[in-house]
Design an enzyme around this catalytic site. Structure first.
Site, short mmCIF file in Angstrom:
data_model
loop_
_atom_site.label_atom_id
_atom_site.label_comp_id
_atom_site.label_asym_id
_atom_site.label_seq_id
_atom_site.Cartn_x
_atom_site.Cartn_y
_atom_site.Cartn_z
N LYS A 1 0.80 -1.22 0.00
CA LYS A 1 0.00 0.00 0.00
C LYS A 1 0.84 1.28 0.00
O LYS A 1 0.41 2.31 -0.51
CB LYS A 1 -0.95 0.01 1.21
CG LYS A 1 -2.01 -1.07 1.20
CD LYS A 1 -3.03 -0.86 0.09
CE LYS A 1 -4.19 -1.82 0.19
NZ LYS A 1 -5.19 -1.62 -0.88
N GLU B 1 -9.68 5.84 2.91
CA GLU B 1 -10.47 4.77 3.54
C GLU B 1 -9.52 3.62 3.85
O GLU B 1 -8.46 3.50 3.24
CB GLU B 1 -11.58 4.31 2.60
CG GLU B 1 -11.20 3.21 1.62
CD GLU B 1 -10.10 3.61 0.62
OE1 GLU B 1 -9.35 2.72 0.16
OE2 GLU B 1 -9.99 4.81 0.30
N SER C 1 1.76 -9.78 -0.24
CA SER C 1 1.43 -8.36 -0.25
C SER C 1 1.45 -7.69 1.12
O SER C 1 1.34 -6.49 1.21
CB SER C 1 0.05 -8.15 -0.87
OG SER C 1 -0.93 -8.82 -0.10
#
Length: 465
Positions: free
Chosen positions: A166, A188, A449
């Site tokens: 991210k 969010e 991830s």
């Protein structure tokens, strides 16, 4: 065809026409992603209308030339559509901000200083390029009695600063927001990883940060809530709906509509209105993928899919390579027939949610069916429009695994490789149980991830160790 009536931000009106010239652009400095530069011409602000044109034709199939090679697909087209998916289903209030964002994104392709700053931060602050790790003991685990089987590699995105992929998108969008002169950032988050990444980059660049998070997700991701607040972010709980990612996204969009002139929305997935699916994909594209091409390339890529940013970043460079299988793994929750799952591509119907057309979990009246997953990052009733497109043209395969299967994979990788994966990643790892027995000797990549520190409290309640 059902439409998602529960999508409070979805609006459709006739699209304005737009003249767009496109050509390949090669920047002088290598970026961790590739740009396709556009020169858009927009109508005046007073005449601007909602931009969404849906093609009446069937989506194009992956084309092959006489040598059996695939012809590159345009992803997205000049209207921000992937076949019939994507587009801009937003209030007119946001149209200027989206057009401004797209223009800035493409203009920065030729900005030497922006490229230099972004590359430097990704290298020295984030820790990219992420290593490709050969999982020797996991590979041994999946060998058949004849000692044959696939070779398993992990894309170590969990080693990035903040512990997941991210941060790649958050860094780039924060720099872009600075160029636009916007100092108030909203985002969010579900699992909290995007929220932590956004709070991190806001602390790094001195930006005001507000994170919307479902109250239920705040409870199961309490560690990440503390991390966001420690980094200086304001975390606003969302109690509407099921108090999870869908509701947090809706609330963030409402904030953006109200404060669009001063605020940039760092959307965390390849969802939402154009240009977000394209932009987030490019910021997540893995430069390490090129190492595979120089060394022969992978045979199969596997990644978890909620909104789909992690998977799309991994798949992107290989979509036009027909020799590479692309596999996305969704959350089957308690089982596909239980009604308690988040397998949008497996069980969903086409509709509109959060500004884009895609597959959604919805009932016959177009009302959103609340999803379920043990993983907060996969607990979403929609999916990025490009994933819907790749599914429909048959370029990517999508499967699902249950909560229990993901927990077993969580434990398996921890004990075989000394790597505690995120519960999101554990879904991709769990699918190896079905996939590996079918594969010949070859190479595979599982995109790791995120790391699983954030999920330990959830695992404690379910695993007997």
């Amino acid at each position: 065809m059902a439409s998602a009536a529960a999508a409070t931000t979805a609006t459709t009106t006739p699209a304005h026409s737009s003249s767009i010239r496109t050509h390949r652009f090669k920047p002088s400095i290598h970026l961790p992603f590739r740009f396709r530069r556009f020169t858009p011409t927009y109508p005046s602000a007073s005449s601007r209308a909602i931009s969404c044109t849906i093609s009446t034709r069937d989506p194009p199939e992956l084309r092959m030339d006489d040598n059996g090679s695939s012809t590159p697909l345009q992803r997205p087209d000049s209207f921000g559509r992937f076949g019939k998916f994507g587009g801009k289903y937003v209030p007119e209030t946001l149209m200027y901000a989206l057009s401004e964002l797209e223009s800035a994104f493409h203009a920065l392709a030729g900005d030497h200083e922006f490229q230099k700053e972004l590359n430097g931060i990704l290298k020295d602050y984030v820790g990219r390029e992420s290593p490709l790790y050969f999982a020797e003991r996991l590979t041994e685990h999946y060998k058949r009695p004849n000692v044959e089987g696939p070779l398993i590699y992990l894309k170590r995105e969990d080693l990035n600063h903040t512990g997941a992929h991210k941060i790649n998108n958050a860094i780039a969008q924060a720099l872009l927001a600075k160029r636009l002169g916007k100092k108030r950032i909203i985002a969010e988050t579900g699992a909290g990883q995007h929220g932590v990444a956004t709070a991190t980059v806001c602390a790094r660049f001195g930006l005001q940060c507000i994170i919307y998070m479902g109250a239920q997700d705040m409870e199961r991701q309490a560690l990440n809530v503390f991390r966001m607040r420690l980094l200086g972010a304001e975390v606003r709980p969302v109690h509407s709906g099921t108090a999870t990612l869908k509701d947090a996204t809706s609330e963030a969009i409402r904030d953006w509509v109200t404060n669009v002139e001063t605020t940039h929305y760092i959307l965390g997935s390849v969802a939402g209105p154009h240009p977000y699916p394209m932009m987030v994909r490019e910021f997540h594209a893995k430069p390490e993928n090129k190492l595979w091409k120089n060394g022969g390339g992978p045979d199969v890529l596997v990644a978890c899919v909620g909104g789909g940013s992690n998977a799309m970043g991994l798949f992107h460079e290989f979509v036009d390579d027909k020799d590479v299988r692309l596999i996305g793994v969704e959350a089957a929750g308690f089982g596909l027939d239980s009604g308690k799952h988040a397998a949008t591509l497996s069980k969903g119907e086409v509709g509109v949610l959060h500004g884009a057309m895609s597959y959604l979990l919805q009932d016959d009246d177009g009302q959103i069916i609340e999803p379920h997953s043990i993983s907060a990052g996969l607990d979403y009733p929609g999916v990025g429009p490009e994933h819907s497109y790749l599914k429909d043209i048959g370029r990517a395969e999508y499967y699902s695994v249950t909560d229990d299967e993901a927990l077993e994979a969580f434990k398996r990788l921890s004990r075989l490789e000394g790597i505690i994966p995120a519960l999101e990643t554990s879904h991709a790892l769990a699918y190896l149980e079905q996939l590996c027995p079918t594969l010949p000797n070859g190479t595979r990549v599982v995109n790791c991830s995120g790391r699983g520190d954030k999920d330990v409290e959830t695992a404690i309640k379910r695993l007997q160790l």
